[in-house]
Design an enzyme around this catalytic site. Structure first.
Site, PDB file in Angstrom:
ATOM      1  N   GLY A 117       0.797  -1.210   0.000  1.00  0.00           N
ATOM      2  CA  GLY A 117       0.000   0.000   0.000  1.00  0.00           C
ATOM      3  C   GLY A 117       0.828   1.257   0.000  1.00  0.00           C
ATOM      4  O   GLY A 117       0.284   2.366   0.032  1.00  0.00           O
ATOM      5  N   ASP A 118       2.151   1.098  -0.025  1.00  0.00           N
ATOM      6  CA  ASP A 118       3.049   2.253  -0.052  1.00  0.00           C
ATOM      7  C   ASP A 118       4.278   1.858  -0.860  1.00  0.00           C
ATOM      8  O   ASP A 118       4.231   0.907  -1.634  1.00  0.00           O
ATOM      9  CB  ASP A 118       3.400   2.691   1.375  1.00  0.00           C
ATOM     10  CG  ASP A 118       3.641   4.193   1.506  1.00  0.00           C
ATOM     11  OD1 ASP A 118       4.350   4.748   0.636  1.00  0.00           O
ATOM     12  OD2 ASP A 118       3.125   4.809   2.445  1.00  0.00           O
ATOM     13  N   ASP A 119       5.386   2.579  -0.701  1.00  0.00           N
ATOM     14  CA  ASP A 119       6.576   2.308  -1.503  1.00  0.00           C
ATOM     15  C   ASP A 119       7.069   0.874  -1.284  1.00  0.00           C
ATOM     16  O   ASP A 119       7.145   0.399  -0.152  1.00  0.00           O
ATOM     17  CB  ASP A 119       7.693   3.283  -1.138  1.00  0.00           C
ATOM     18  CG  ASP A 119       7.283   4.735  -1.320  1.00  0.00           C
ATOM     19  OD1 ASP A 119       6.612   5.038  -2.329  1.00  0.00           O
ATOM     20  OD2 ASP A 119       7.621   5.562  -0.451  1.00  0.00           O
ATOM     21  N   SER A 136       2.480  -1.574  -6.668  1.00  0.00           N
ATOM     22  CA  SER A 136       2.090  -0.551  -5.693  1.00  0.00           C
ATOM     23  C   SER A 136       1.376   0.581  -6.430  1.00  0.00           C
ATOM     24  O   SER A 136       1.996   1.579  -6.804  1.00  0.00           O
ATOM     25  CB  SER A 136       3.311  -0.013  -4.940  1.00  0.00           C
ATOM     26  OG  SER A 136       2.915   0.917  -3.959  1.00  0.00           O
TER      27      SER A 136
END
Length: 479
Positions: free
Chosen positions: A263-265, A296
């Site tokens: 959900g992020d980098d 992502s």
């Protein structure tokens, strides 16, 4: 009839002797044969070092039924094995089963935590199972909230020669309750990371499946000589701040053969936040990233920053696959960060379905408090991207430096970018950047003029972290 005190003493003594026999004399051998043993009690694995002593979690009362708490079993096992730190080291085996536990601390150097392929460690969802610890000095506060933070699910400090590995066993952070509380602003302290190693040297994290971390998955910080290899990292693409691997103020890092859905980098290289990172002054440098696959949709495959105030230098990324991700490489900074990002090299990327390929921003904002100095401007220079192919891309590049503080020495060569069915009319947006391009399609912006056949550099020297020699460690347990 009740037992006499003398009889109780004899029974206790016999029990201790049996326990010592179980955990002190299991067979652990080092070899270079590469032979893999497949039973529940026998196996082999590759590691930077093998161990003389070994124990199973069940020796300390562990119950792998998915509901019984094993917090005390982990604590007792690690405390017991610590005595072998200077006698060939030790390893704790997590056998097949589902092992529920609260946060635990790897207090011993020369230590291995090994997960059998059918082992699942389940993180407790009870906040009381996570002790509060001080915020990181290079951040000046917790990231979710001011003040202290929850300890990571698995953490360690001031360690040497530590291995967390398995035959693809699983560590499940059970992060959904944490994500829900974060979204509802119900947390008083920063969420726990899944694995955090601080002030340590010679660390290997490998051959595991990591799922559903409360926030960042793997966070080595203030450490050196790190190997992060063959991890599968999985979190829902809408889960908040579930970065995959975040080396932070670290030196000599090798990340290879990892698959991340986040959900992020997928990877974020960091080194401290504004005035706290500047004052702490510990850069991240000499980082290798190879053979990463990332999904992502709302974040970057590889991010540099945004917390980069201690400096980031010499990052080498190659042979990367990006699928349905927001950006391939994103540099994030702002006035107040200070520090520098220098000598970033990326090549041989294959990309499909991207919002951007290249993204740089000097206006990321997000400050820890009002004490930062807006005149502390970052230095961004020596950025090299080459040999990349992307398709189904909305916008080729959005490169925005800082007015009066341009990002310099940017080189992009041999890059082909195919547009999505609904691309942006402006494919290259460039402000306050200086550099050149070579054989780029669609053509780069005028601030990156085409220099003809002029390939961008990629280092040819070998970093010391590439010379690490692995041993094959074989374990023969009780039948």
């Amino acid at each position: 009839m009740a037992s006499s005190p003398r009889k109780k003493d004899i029974i206790l003594t016999v029990a201790v002797i049996v326990l010592l026999g179980l955990v002190g004399f299991r067979g652990v051998k080092c070899s270079r044969t590469g032979k893999v043993l497949e039973s529940a009690s026998s196996f082999s694995y590759e590691a930077i070092n093998c161990r003389k002593h070994s124990a199973s979690l069940t020796d300390f009362g562990g119950v792998g039924d998915g509901s019984t708490s094993n917090t005390m079993a982990f604590l007792k096992a690690i405390e017991y094995l610590k005595q072998f730190e200077s006698d060939g080291g030790s390893q704790l085996i997590v056998p097949p089963g589902k092992w529920l536990t609260g946060s635990f601390n790897l207090t011993s150097s020369h230590f291995t935590l090994f997960l059998h392929k059918d082992a699942i460690i389940l993180a407790s969802q009870d906040e009381k199972e996570y002790p509060l610890i001080p915020y990181l000095p290079s951040y000046g506060r917790g990231r979710d909230a001011v003040g202290p933070r929850y300890a990571a699910f698995i953490f360690g400090t001031n360690l040497t020669d530590v291995v967390i590995t398995g035959n693809n066993g699983t560590i499940d952070g059970q992060g959904a309750s944490w994500w829900d509380k974060f979204r509802k602003n119900e947390l008083n302290y920063t969420r726990p990371y899944l694995i955090e190693i601080l002030y340590s040297d010679q660390v290997q994290i490998s051959n595991l499946t990591l799922v559903n971390s409360p926030t960042w998955f793997v966070h080595p910080v203030y450490s050196s000589n790190l190997l992060v290899l063959s991890l599968t990292i999985l979190a829902p693409i809408d889960s908040p701040n579930t970065d995959g691997i975040n080396p932070d103020s670290c030196t000599n890092v090798r990340i290879e053969d990892c698959y991340v859905v986040s959900g992020d980098d997928c990877i974020a290289v960091k080194s401290g936040w504004d005035q706290y990172g500047i004052n702490f002054g510990m850069p991240t440098k000499h980082v290798i990233i190879r053979r990463l696959t990332c999904i992502s949709p709302d974040s970057a495959v590889i991010a540099i920053g945004s917390e980069m105030s201690g400096g980031i230098k010499d990052v080498r990324a190659e042979d990367i696959v990006a699928i349905n991700s927001e950006a391939a490489v994103r540099i994030k900074t702002s006035p107040g960060r200070g520090g520098y990002v220098k000598d970033i090299f990326a090549r041989r990327f294959q990309m499909d379905t991207m919002k951007y390929v290249f993204w740089m921003t000097g206006a990321y904002g997000s400050h820890p408090d009002e004490g930062y100095d807006p005149k502390a401007l970052p230095v961004i220079t020596g950025i090299s991207y080459s040999d990349m192919v992307a398709k189904n891309v909305t916008m080729a590049a959005n490169l925005a430096g800082i007015d009066g503080d341009s990002f310099t020495d940017i080189c992009i060569s041999n890059v082909t970018i195919g547009p999505s069915p609904k691309p942006k009319n402006l494919q290259w947006n460039c402000t306050d950047v200086v550099g050149l391009s070579s054989v780029v399609s669609p053509p780069a912006c005028t601030l990156l003029p085409d220099e003809g056949e002029n390939p961008c550099p990629f280092p040819s020297d070998k970093l010391p972290i590439d010379d690490i020699q692995f041993q094959t460690c074989s374990y023969q347990g009780n039948s």
